[in-house]
Write a protein that holds these residues in place. Structure first.
Motif, PDB file in Angstrom:
ATOM      1  N   ARG A 321       4.345   4.874  -5.331  1.00 43.83           N
ATOM      2  CA  ARG A 321       4.846   5.633  -4.035  1.00 43.83           C
ATOM      3  C   ARG A 321       6.514   5.638  -3.701  1.00 43.83           C
ATOM      4  O   ARG A 321       7.050   6.120  -2.949  1.00 43.83           O
ATOM      5  N   SER A 325       7.953   9.148  -3.184  1.00 45.22           N
ATOM      6  CA  SER A 325       8.189   9.444  -1.793  1.00 45.22           C
ATOM      7  C   SER A 325       9.756   9.715  -1.920  1.00 45.22           C
ATOM      8  O   SER A 325      10.127  10.507  -0.899  1.00 45.22           O
ATOM      9  N   ARG A 357      10.394  11.801   7.613  1.00 46.20           N
ATOM     10  CA  ARG A 357      10.598  10.831   6.476  1.00 46.20           C
ATOM     11  C   ARG A 357      10.344   9.663   6.782  1.00 46.20           C
ATOM     12  O   ARG A 357       9.976   8.589   6.105  1.00 46.20           O
ATOM     13  N   ALA A 360       6.527   9.166   7.168  1.00 45.38           N
ATOM     14  CA  ALA A 360       6.049   9.281   5.811  1.00 45.38           C
ATOM     15  C   ALA A 360       6.291   7.719   5.099  1.00 45.38           C
ATOM     16  O   ALA A 360       5.434   7.266   4.503  1.00 45.38           O
ATOM     17  N   GLU A 363       3.917   5.419   6.483  1.00 51.56           N
ATOM     18  CA  GLU A 363       2.636   5.316   5.884  1.00 51.56           C
ATOM     19  C   GLU A 363       2.367   4.987   4.491  1.00 51.56           C
ATOM     20  O   GLU A 363       1.593   4.281   4.207  1.00 51.56           O
ATOM     21  N   ASN A 364       3.581   5.331   3.641  1.00 54.54           N
ATOM     22  CA  ASN A 364       3.595   4.454   2.242  1.00 54.54           C
ATOM     23  C   ASN A 364       3.525   3.261   2.566  1.00 54.54           C
ATOM     24  O   ASN A 364       3.004   2.387   1.747  1.00 54.54           O
ATOM     25  N   SER A 412       2.665  13.454   2.352  1.00 53.86           N
ATOM     26  CA  SER A 412       2.636  13.048   3.884  1.00 53.86           C
ATOM     27  C   SER A 412       2.483  14.396   4.484  1.00 53.86           C
ATOM     28  O   SER A 412       3.303  15.601   4.291  1.00 53.86           O
ATOM     29  N   TYR A 414       3.442  15.945   8.281  1.00 55.09           N
ATOM     30  CA  TYR A 414       3.920  15.491   9.288  1.00 55.09           C
ATOM     31  C   TYR A 414       3.303  16.006  10.740  1.00 55.09           C
ATOM     32  O   TYR A 414       3.699  17.032  11.075  1.00 55.09           O
TER      33      TYR A 414
END
Length: 562
Positions: A321, A325, A357, A360, A363-364, A412, A414
């Protein structure tokens, strides 16, 4: 041909007044180079500063996901990356010597790119540097940032070089200079998160044969294997008969001792002997011992300074990731910077980079932290639970879903993006990508007989703009909008039906796609005023500013802008 990364004196170092550039990128790693290429392809002049004068060494980031490959396609390097890399879709998980299960990350057909390729970071950087040079990006090696000051309409940088210091100005500064970001440090910014108390060994070894019995290329992960009891081991194949092996060492391991060949070679010998049942000749290519953290900055946007990649967030290596990412950060930021610099969008569009971001990154971080906690339990209770899940997974499918050997990188969506428009008929969709989500590829056939992939066709139609993907003939009123258009059932045919199914499309269905090919809005039946409203939401402008305008810029910036 070897790249020339030597230091060269810039004309800016001899200027009477600090030169002003539209965008300066700090960091010539995969993220900074991807952003610079994206902007250069849009006609922006970009300066890239890097404190070093070399590509990375060893494997480091090696797993590049399908979404990243699609971004590389947009940057003009996707085909070269796939040709040089090792493609794979399948992973296997073992407990001890027993195979628990396998998984396929791309089980359905109709995609141009594989789920992942394995390719050493230095090869990725080489291909990106070559592309940046071809586009005229101003790459400045041995240019170390020593000061960062914001002055309202621009950012001023102090830079040190082998010839001494000089000063540079930028309308926008993109900090892509890694986990030890000099820009972040010079601005006095910090990040929060977890530092994990564990150590891992990376060993790149050359084995001049295929290890897998059927010749397939797969990701193999072991929990508590006989050749490394109590720890975990991960195996990936790289190009050139080089295999990457990650051994969990534990927090008490001595990093200096563990990276010595006398410590590494017995580990690899045991793995090959017990993991594959025979002695296999190998040579050690490169090794490193690492620790990791899951951390991010509170905000990625600080006035005219924007942070991306490891400078803004970092995760554990489980799930690939990190680089993926970061490159998606660049994909999100490039078109927004271009639109703001040209006056086609308000600066609120750059604020949306942070909103999207940062979510995101969260999430990561969640996925990476959960993987790390499963792979390296931090208490007796969590280890008992983890081991129970592994034992149950031998016989029960539900338990296999609980095994976490690294939730692998995925793009991801959004979902709360301020750029998205939710249409009144949204409830009439039973599937397909929702506003904010990236879109999937599919094969198309032009009426002329040309076969093409959907993502490639959209990029060709867009030419850096938004695109409209619709099912049916293109209405005449669409010509009033500055959009690329792909009409399925018009100039393009969906022979396989995959595009129609993946977008839950019917005659009249339309998707408005951002330049990064995330969905901005979708409708079952589209009217001109709906499209105008969605474009206004996307740009923050009711009417487009004159082409070439630069918002909030000092007067001499106009001379610098293309």
């Amino acid at each position: 041909m070897a790249l020339d990364l030597s230091y060269r004196r810039s004309a800016d170092q001899d200027a009477a007044q600090p030169a002003l550039h539209p965008v300066v990128v700090v960091g010539a790693g995969p993220v900074g180079l991807s952003l610079a290429i994206d902007l250069a392809q849009r006609g922006q002049r970009v300066v890239v500063l890097d404190a070093d004068a070399a590509l990375s060494v060893g494997s480091r980031a090696i797993c590049f996901a399908k979404r990243t490959l699609e971004i590389f396609d947009a940057l003009g390097v996707g085909e070269a990356m796939v040709a040089r890399g090792v493609s794979w879709n399948v992973g296997r998980v073992f407990h001890g010597q027993r195979s628990l299960y396998s998984f396929n990350l791309l089980p359905e057909p109709g995609h141009q790119r594989p789920a992942f390729i394995n390719l050493q970071q230095y090869v990725v950087e080489q291909l990106l540097v070559e592309r940046a040079i071809a586009l005229g990006v101003d790459l400045r090696w041995m240019n170390c940032v020593t000061a960062v000051e914001q002055h309202g309409a621009y950012v001023q940088l102090g830079i040190d070089t082998p010839d001494g210091p000089y000063t540079l100005q930028a309308l926008y500064l993109a900090a892509c200079d890694g986990a030890r970001s000099t820009v972040r440090e010079r601005m006095g910014l910090s990040w929060t998160g977890r530092q994990f108390q564990d150590r891992f060994l990376i060993a790149d070894v050359r084995i001049d044969e295929d290890l897998f019995p059927d010749g397939a290329t797969e990701r193999w992960f072991w929990f508590d294997p006989p050749f490394h009891p109590g720890g975990s081991v991960l195996l990936h194949k790289q190009p050139g008969y080089v295999w990457r092996i990650d051994f969990q060492l534990g927090w008490g391991a001595d990093p200096e001792a563990e990276r010595q060949p006398d410590a590494i070679i017995p580990r690899v010998k045991a793995m090959l002997k017990l993991g594959f049942g025979r002695d296999i000749p190998f040579s050690l290519e490169w090794a490193s011992v690492y620790t990791f953290a899951c951390q991010r900055m509170a905000r990625f946007v600080h006035g005219r300074v924007l942070f991306a990649g490891d400078a803004a967030h970092r995760v554990s290596p489980f799930g690939a990731r990190g680089a993926n990412s970061g490159i998606q950060d660049a994909d999100n930021l490039g078109w927004k910077l271009d639109a703001v610099l040209r006056g086609r969008a308000s600066t609120a569009l750059l604020a949306s980079y942070g909103t999207e971001r940062e979510a995101a990154a969260d999430e990561n971080l969640r996925n990476s932290t959960r993987s790390t906690d499963f792979i390296t339990p931090k208490s007796d209770a969590s280890r008992v639970l983890r081991d129970a899940v592994l034992h149950l997974a031998r016989r029960h499918r539900f338990a296999q879903r609980l095994v976490n050997s690294g939730r692998l990188s995925s793009p991801s969506a959004y979902v709360d993006s301020p750029l998205s428009t939710l249409a009144a008929d949204e409830a009439r969709f039973d599937g397909g990508p929702v506003p904010g989500a990236p879109i999937a590829d599919a094969p198309l056939l032009a009426r002329s007989g040309e076969r093409q992939w959907l993502l490639a066709a959209l990029r060709q139609a867009a030419r850096g703009r938004c695109t409209l993907l619709l099912w049916g003939a293109m209405p005449d009123w669409l010509q009033a909008f500055d959009l690329g258009v792909i009409a399925v059932g018009g100039s393009w045919l969906d022979e396989t039906g995959l595009a129609t199914r993946r977008f839950d499309a019917q005659p009249g269905t339309a998707y408005l796609l951002r330049p990064d090919l995330h969905v901005a809005a979708r409708w079952r039946s589209l009217r001109p005023e709906q499209l105008a409203e969605a474009l206004s939401t996307l740009t923050g402008h009711r009417a487009a500013a004159p082409r070439g305008a630069v918002s909030d810029a000092p007067e001499h910036a106009m001379e610098q802008h293309p």
